[in-house]
Design an enzyme around this catalytic site. Structure first.
Site, mmCIF file in Angstrom:
data_model
loop_
_atom_site.group_PDB
_atom_site.id
_atom_site.type_symbol
_atom_site.label_atom_id
_atom_site.label_comp_id
_atom_site.label_asym_id
_atom_site.label_seq_id
_atom_site.Cartn_x
_atom_site.Cartn_y
_atom_site.Cartn_z
ATOM 1 C CD GLU A 54 8.369 0.333 1.087
ATOM 2 O OE1 GLU A 54 7.090 -0.076 1.719
ATOM 3 O OE2 GLU A 54 9.017 1.089 1.309
ATOM 4 C CE1 TYR A 95 3.983 3.310 1.439
ATOM 5 C CE2 TYR A 95 4.580 0.617 1.880
ATOM 6 C CZ TYR A 95 5.133 2.146 1.894
ATOM 7 O OH TYR A 95 5.973 2.664 2.755
ATOM 8 C CG ASP A 149 2.487 5.162 5.439
ATOM 9 O OD1 ASP A 149 2.518 6.915 5.748
ATOM 10 O OD2 ASP A 149 3.883 4.631 5.731
#
Ligand code: SF4
Length: 331
Positions: free
Chosen positions: A16, A99, A117
């Site tokens: 991520e 997120y 997102d």
């Protein structure tokens, strides 16, 4: 993608952070290199910072690498090397936003936390006809609340993955696959012919122009470099001695260099073609000026240090500087 279906929170976090503001094709080799070199959070925590920055070189947005390293050390020291397992704890980690915390919490620990997102926002804005800009407070709140209402409580991880994939593959920014889309009948954007309008575009960011004048000061086997330590772009990366000007440096170049070096004992021997590196909010104009000091041995270059040319490849440089050094066969 190697991170699809991943349950290890460390690898999810790694992917991520690497994929923030980065295309998948660009981020993938970095993810694989990090995973191989640092198979656990402990390996990353114990790595020297220069080594981590070097492995990150070329990926940009270097604060992500610094935060990644700092967070690994924090997990190792304060959490016994165990990744926090709840959204509440994850969000406290440096460099981890809503997120990423939601993604780790739902994928690794099945917590009912919706990810929001760009792909999710696009799907929701179109299906529900939301015309709030997603980068405003009201817009953020709306998309966050709606996502959380929609999440499948029994399978939060697969739900999050599915809606993100749907946005990436079907409800794409241009030419979405509406013809075969199961939402077509009640998708507001489709029904009202507003697909190109939704989601509402973000406000345009003003680009700042910056002019970096790099000095190439080298002998047969040594060169001057400096570490960027200020709170600015490329913090903790290395570069050539540099001074910044508010406009392109075209006149009185020697005087400007002498002012920066507080030294007059040199000659300018060559200029490079200027290069431009585009960052999110900035345009960096870089000019490389080769200078020859009267005595390289006695020369001192402000806050720079001398290193062996054969060691140059051990340092992480911003793209512009790295490209120049490569062009000159120095790395
Ligand atoms: S109908 Fe088209 S715009 Fe609406 S959700 Fe499906 S792909 Fe997206």
């Amino acid at each position: 993608m190697p991170w699809k279906g991943e349950k290890n929170p460390y690898f999810i976090w790694l992917s991520e952070i690497i994929l923030q503001q980065t295309r998948v094709e660009q981020g993938l080799p970095y993810f694989l290199n990090f995973k191989q070199k640092y198979p656990t959070v402990k390996h990353l925590a114990e790595a020297p910072e220069d080594e981590v920055m070097k492995l990150w070189q070329g990926l940009g947005y270097y604060s992500r690498a610094r935060n990644l390293h700092e967070t690994a050390k924090n997990i190792q020291t304060n959490h016994n090397g165990k990744f926090p397992s709840s959204f509440e704890e994850l969000i406290k980690l440096k460099g981890v936003g809503d997120y990423t915390a939601s993604a780790i919490a739902s994928f690794a620990f099945s917590e009912i936390k919706a990810v929001v997102d760009g792909n999710v926002i696009r799907v929701l804005a179109r299906v529900f006809g939301i015309d709030l800009p997603p980068d405003t407070t009201a817009g953020k709140k709306k998309f966050a609340t709606l996502s959380q209402e929609l999440i499948d409580e029994h399978e939060p991880g697969p739900y999050n993955q599915a809606i993100m994939d749907f946005g990436a593959v079907v409800c794409t920014p241009q030419n979405p696959g509406c013809d075969a889309c199961p939402f077509q009948k009640f998708c507001v954007a489709y029904q009202q012919n507003r697909i190109d309008e939704l989601p509402v575009k973000k406000k345009k960011i003003k680009i700042q122009e910056r002019y970096f004048n790099y000095l190439v000061i080298k002998s047969k086997d040594e060169i001057y470099i400096r570490k960027r330590t200020d709170s600015d772009i490329w913090k903790n990366l290395y570069e050539l001695p540099m001074f910044e000007t508010s406009k392109p440096l075209k006149k009185n170049i020697k005087e400007a260099i002498a002012g920066y070096l507080t030294n007059n004992n040199f000659e300018i021997t060559a200029y490079s073609e200027g290069s431009v590196q585009l960052l999110t909010h900035r345009k960096i104009h870089a000019q490389f000026i080769e200078i020859e000091p009267q005595s390289f041995k006695k020369f001192r270059a402000a806050d720079a240090q001398k290193v062996k040319l054969t060691h140059l490849d051990n340092f992480a440089f911003p793209k512009t500087v790295h490209l120049y050094l490569k062009l000159k066969n120095l790395v």
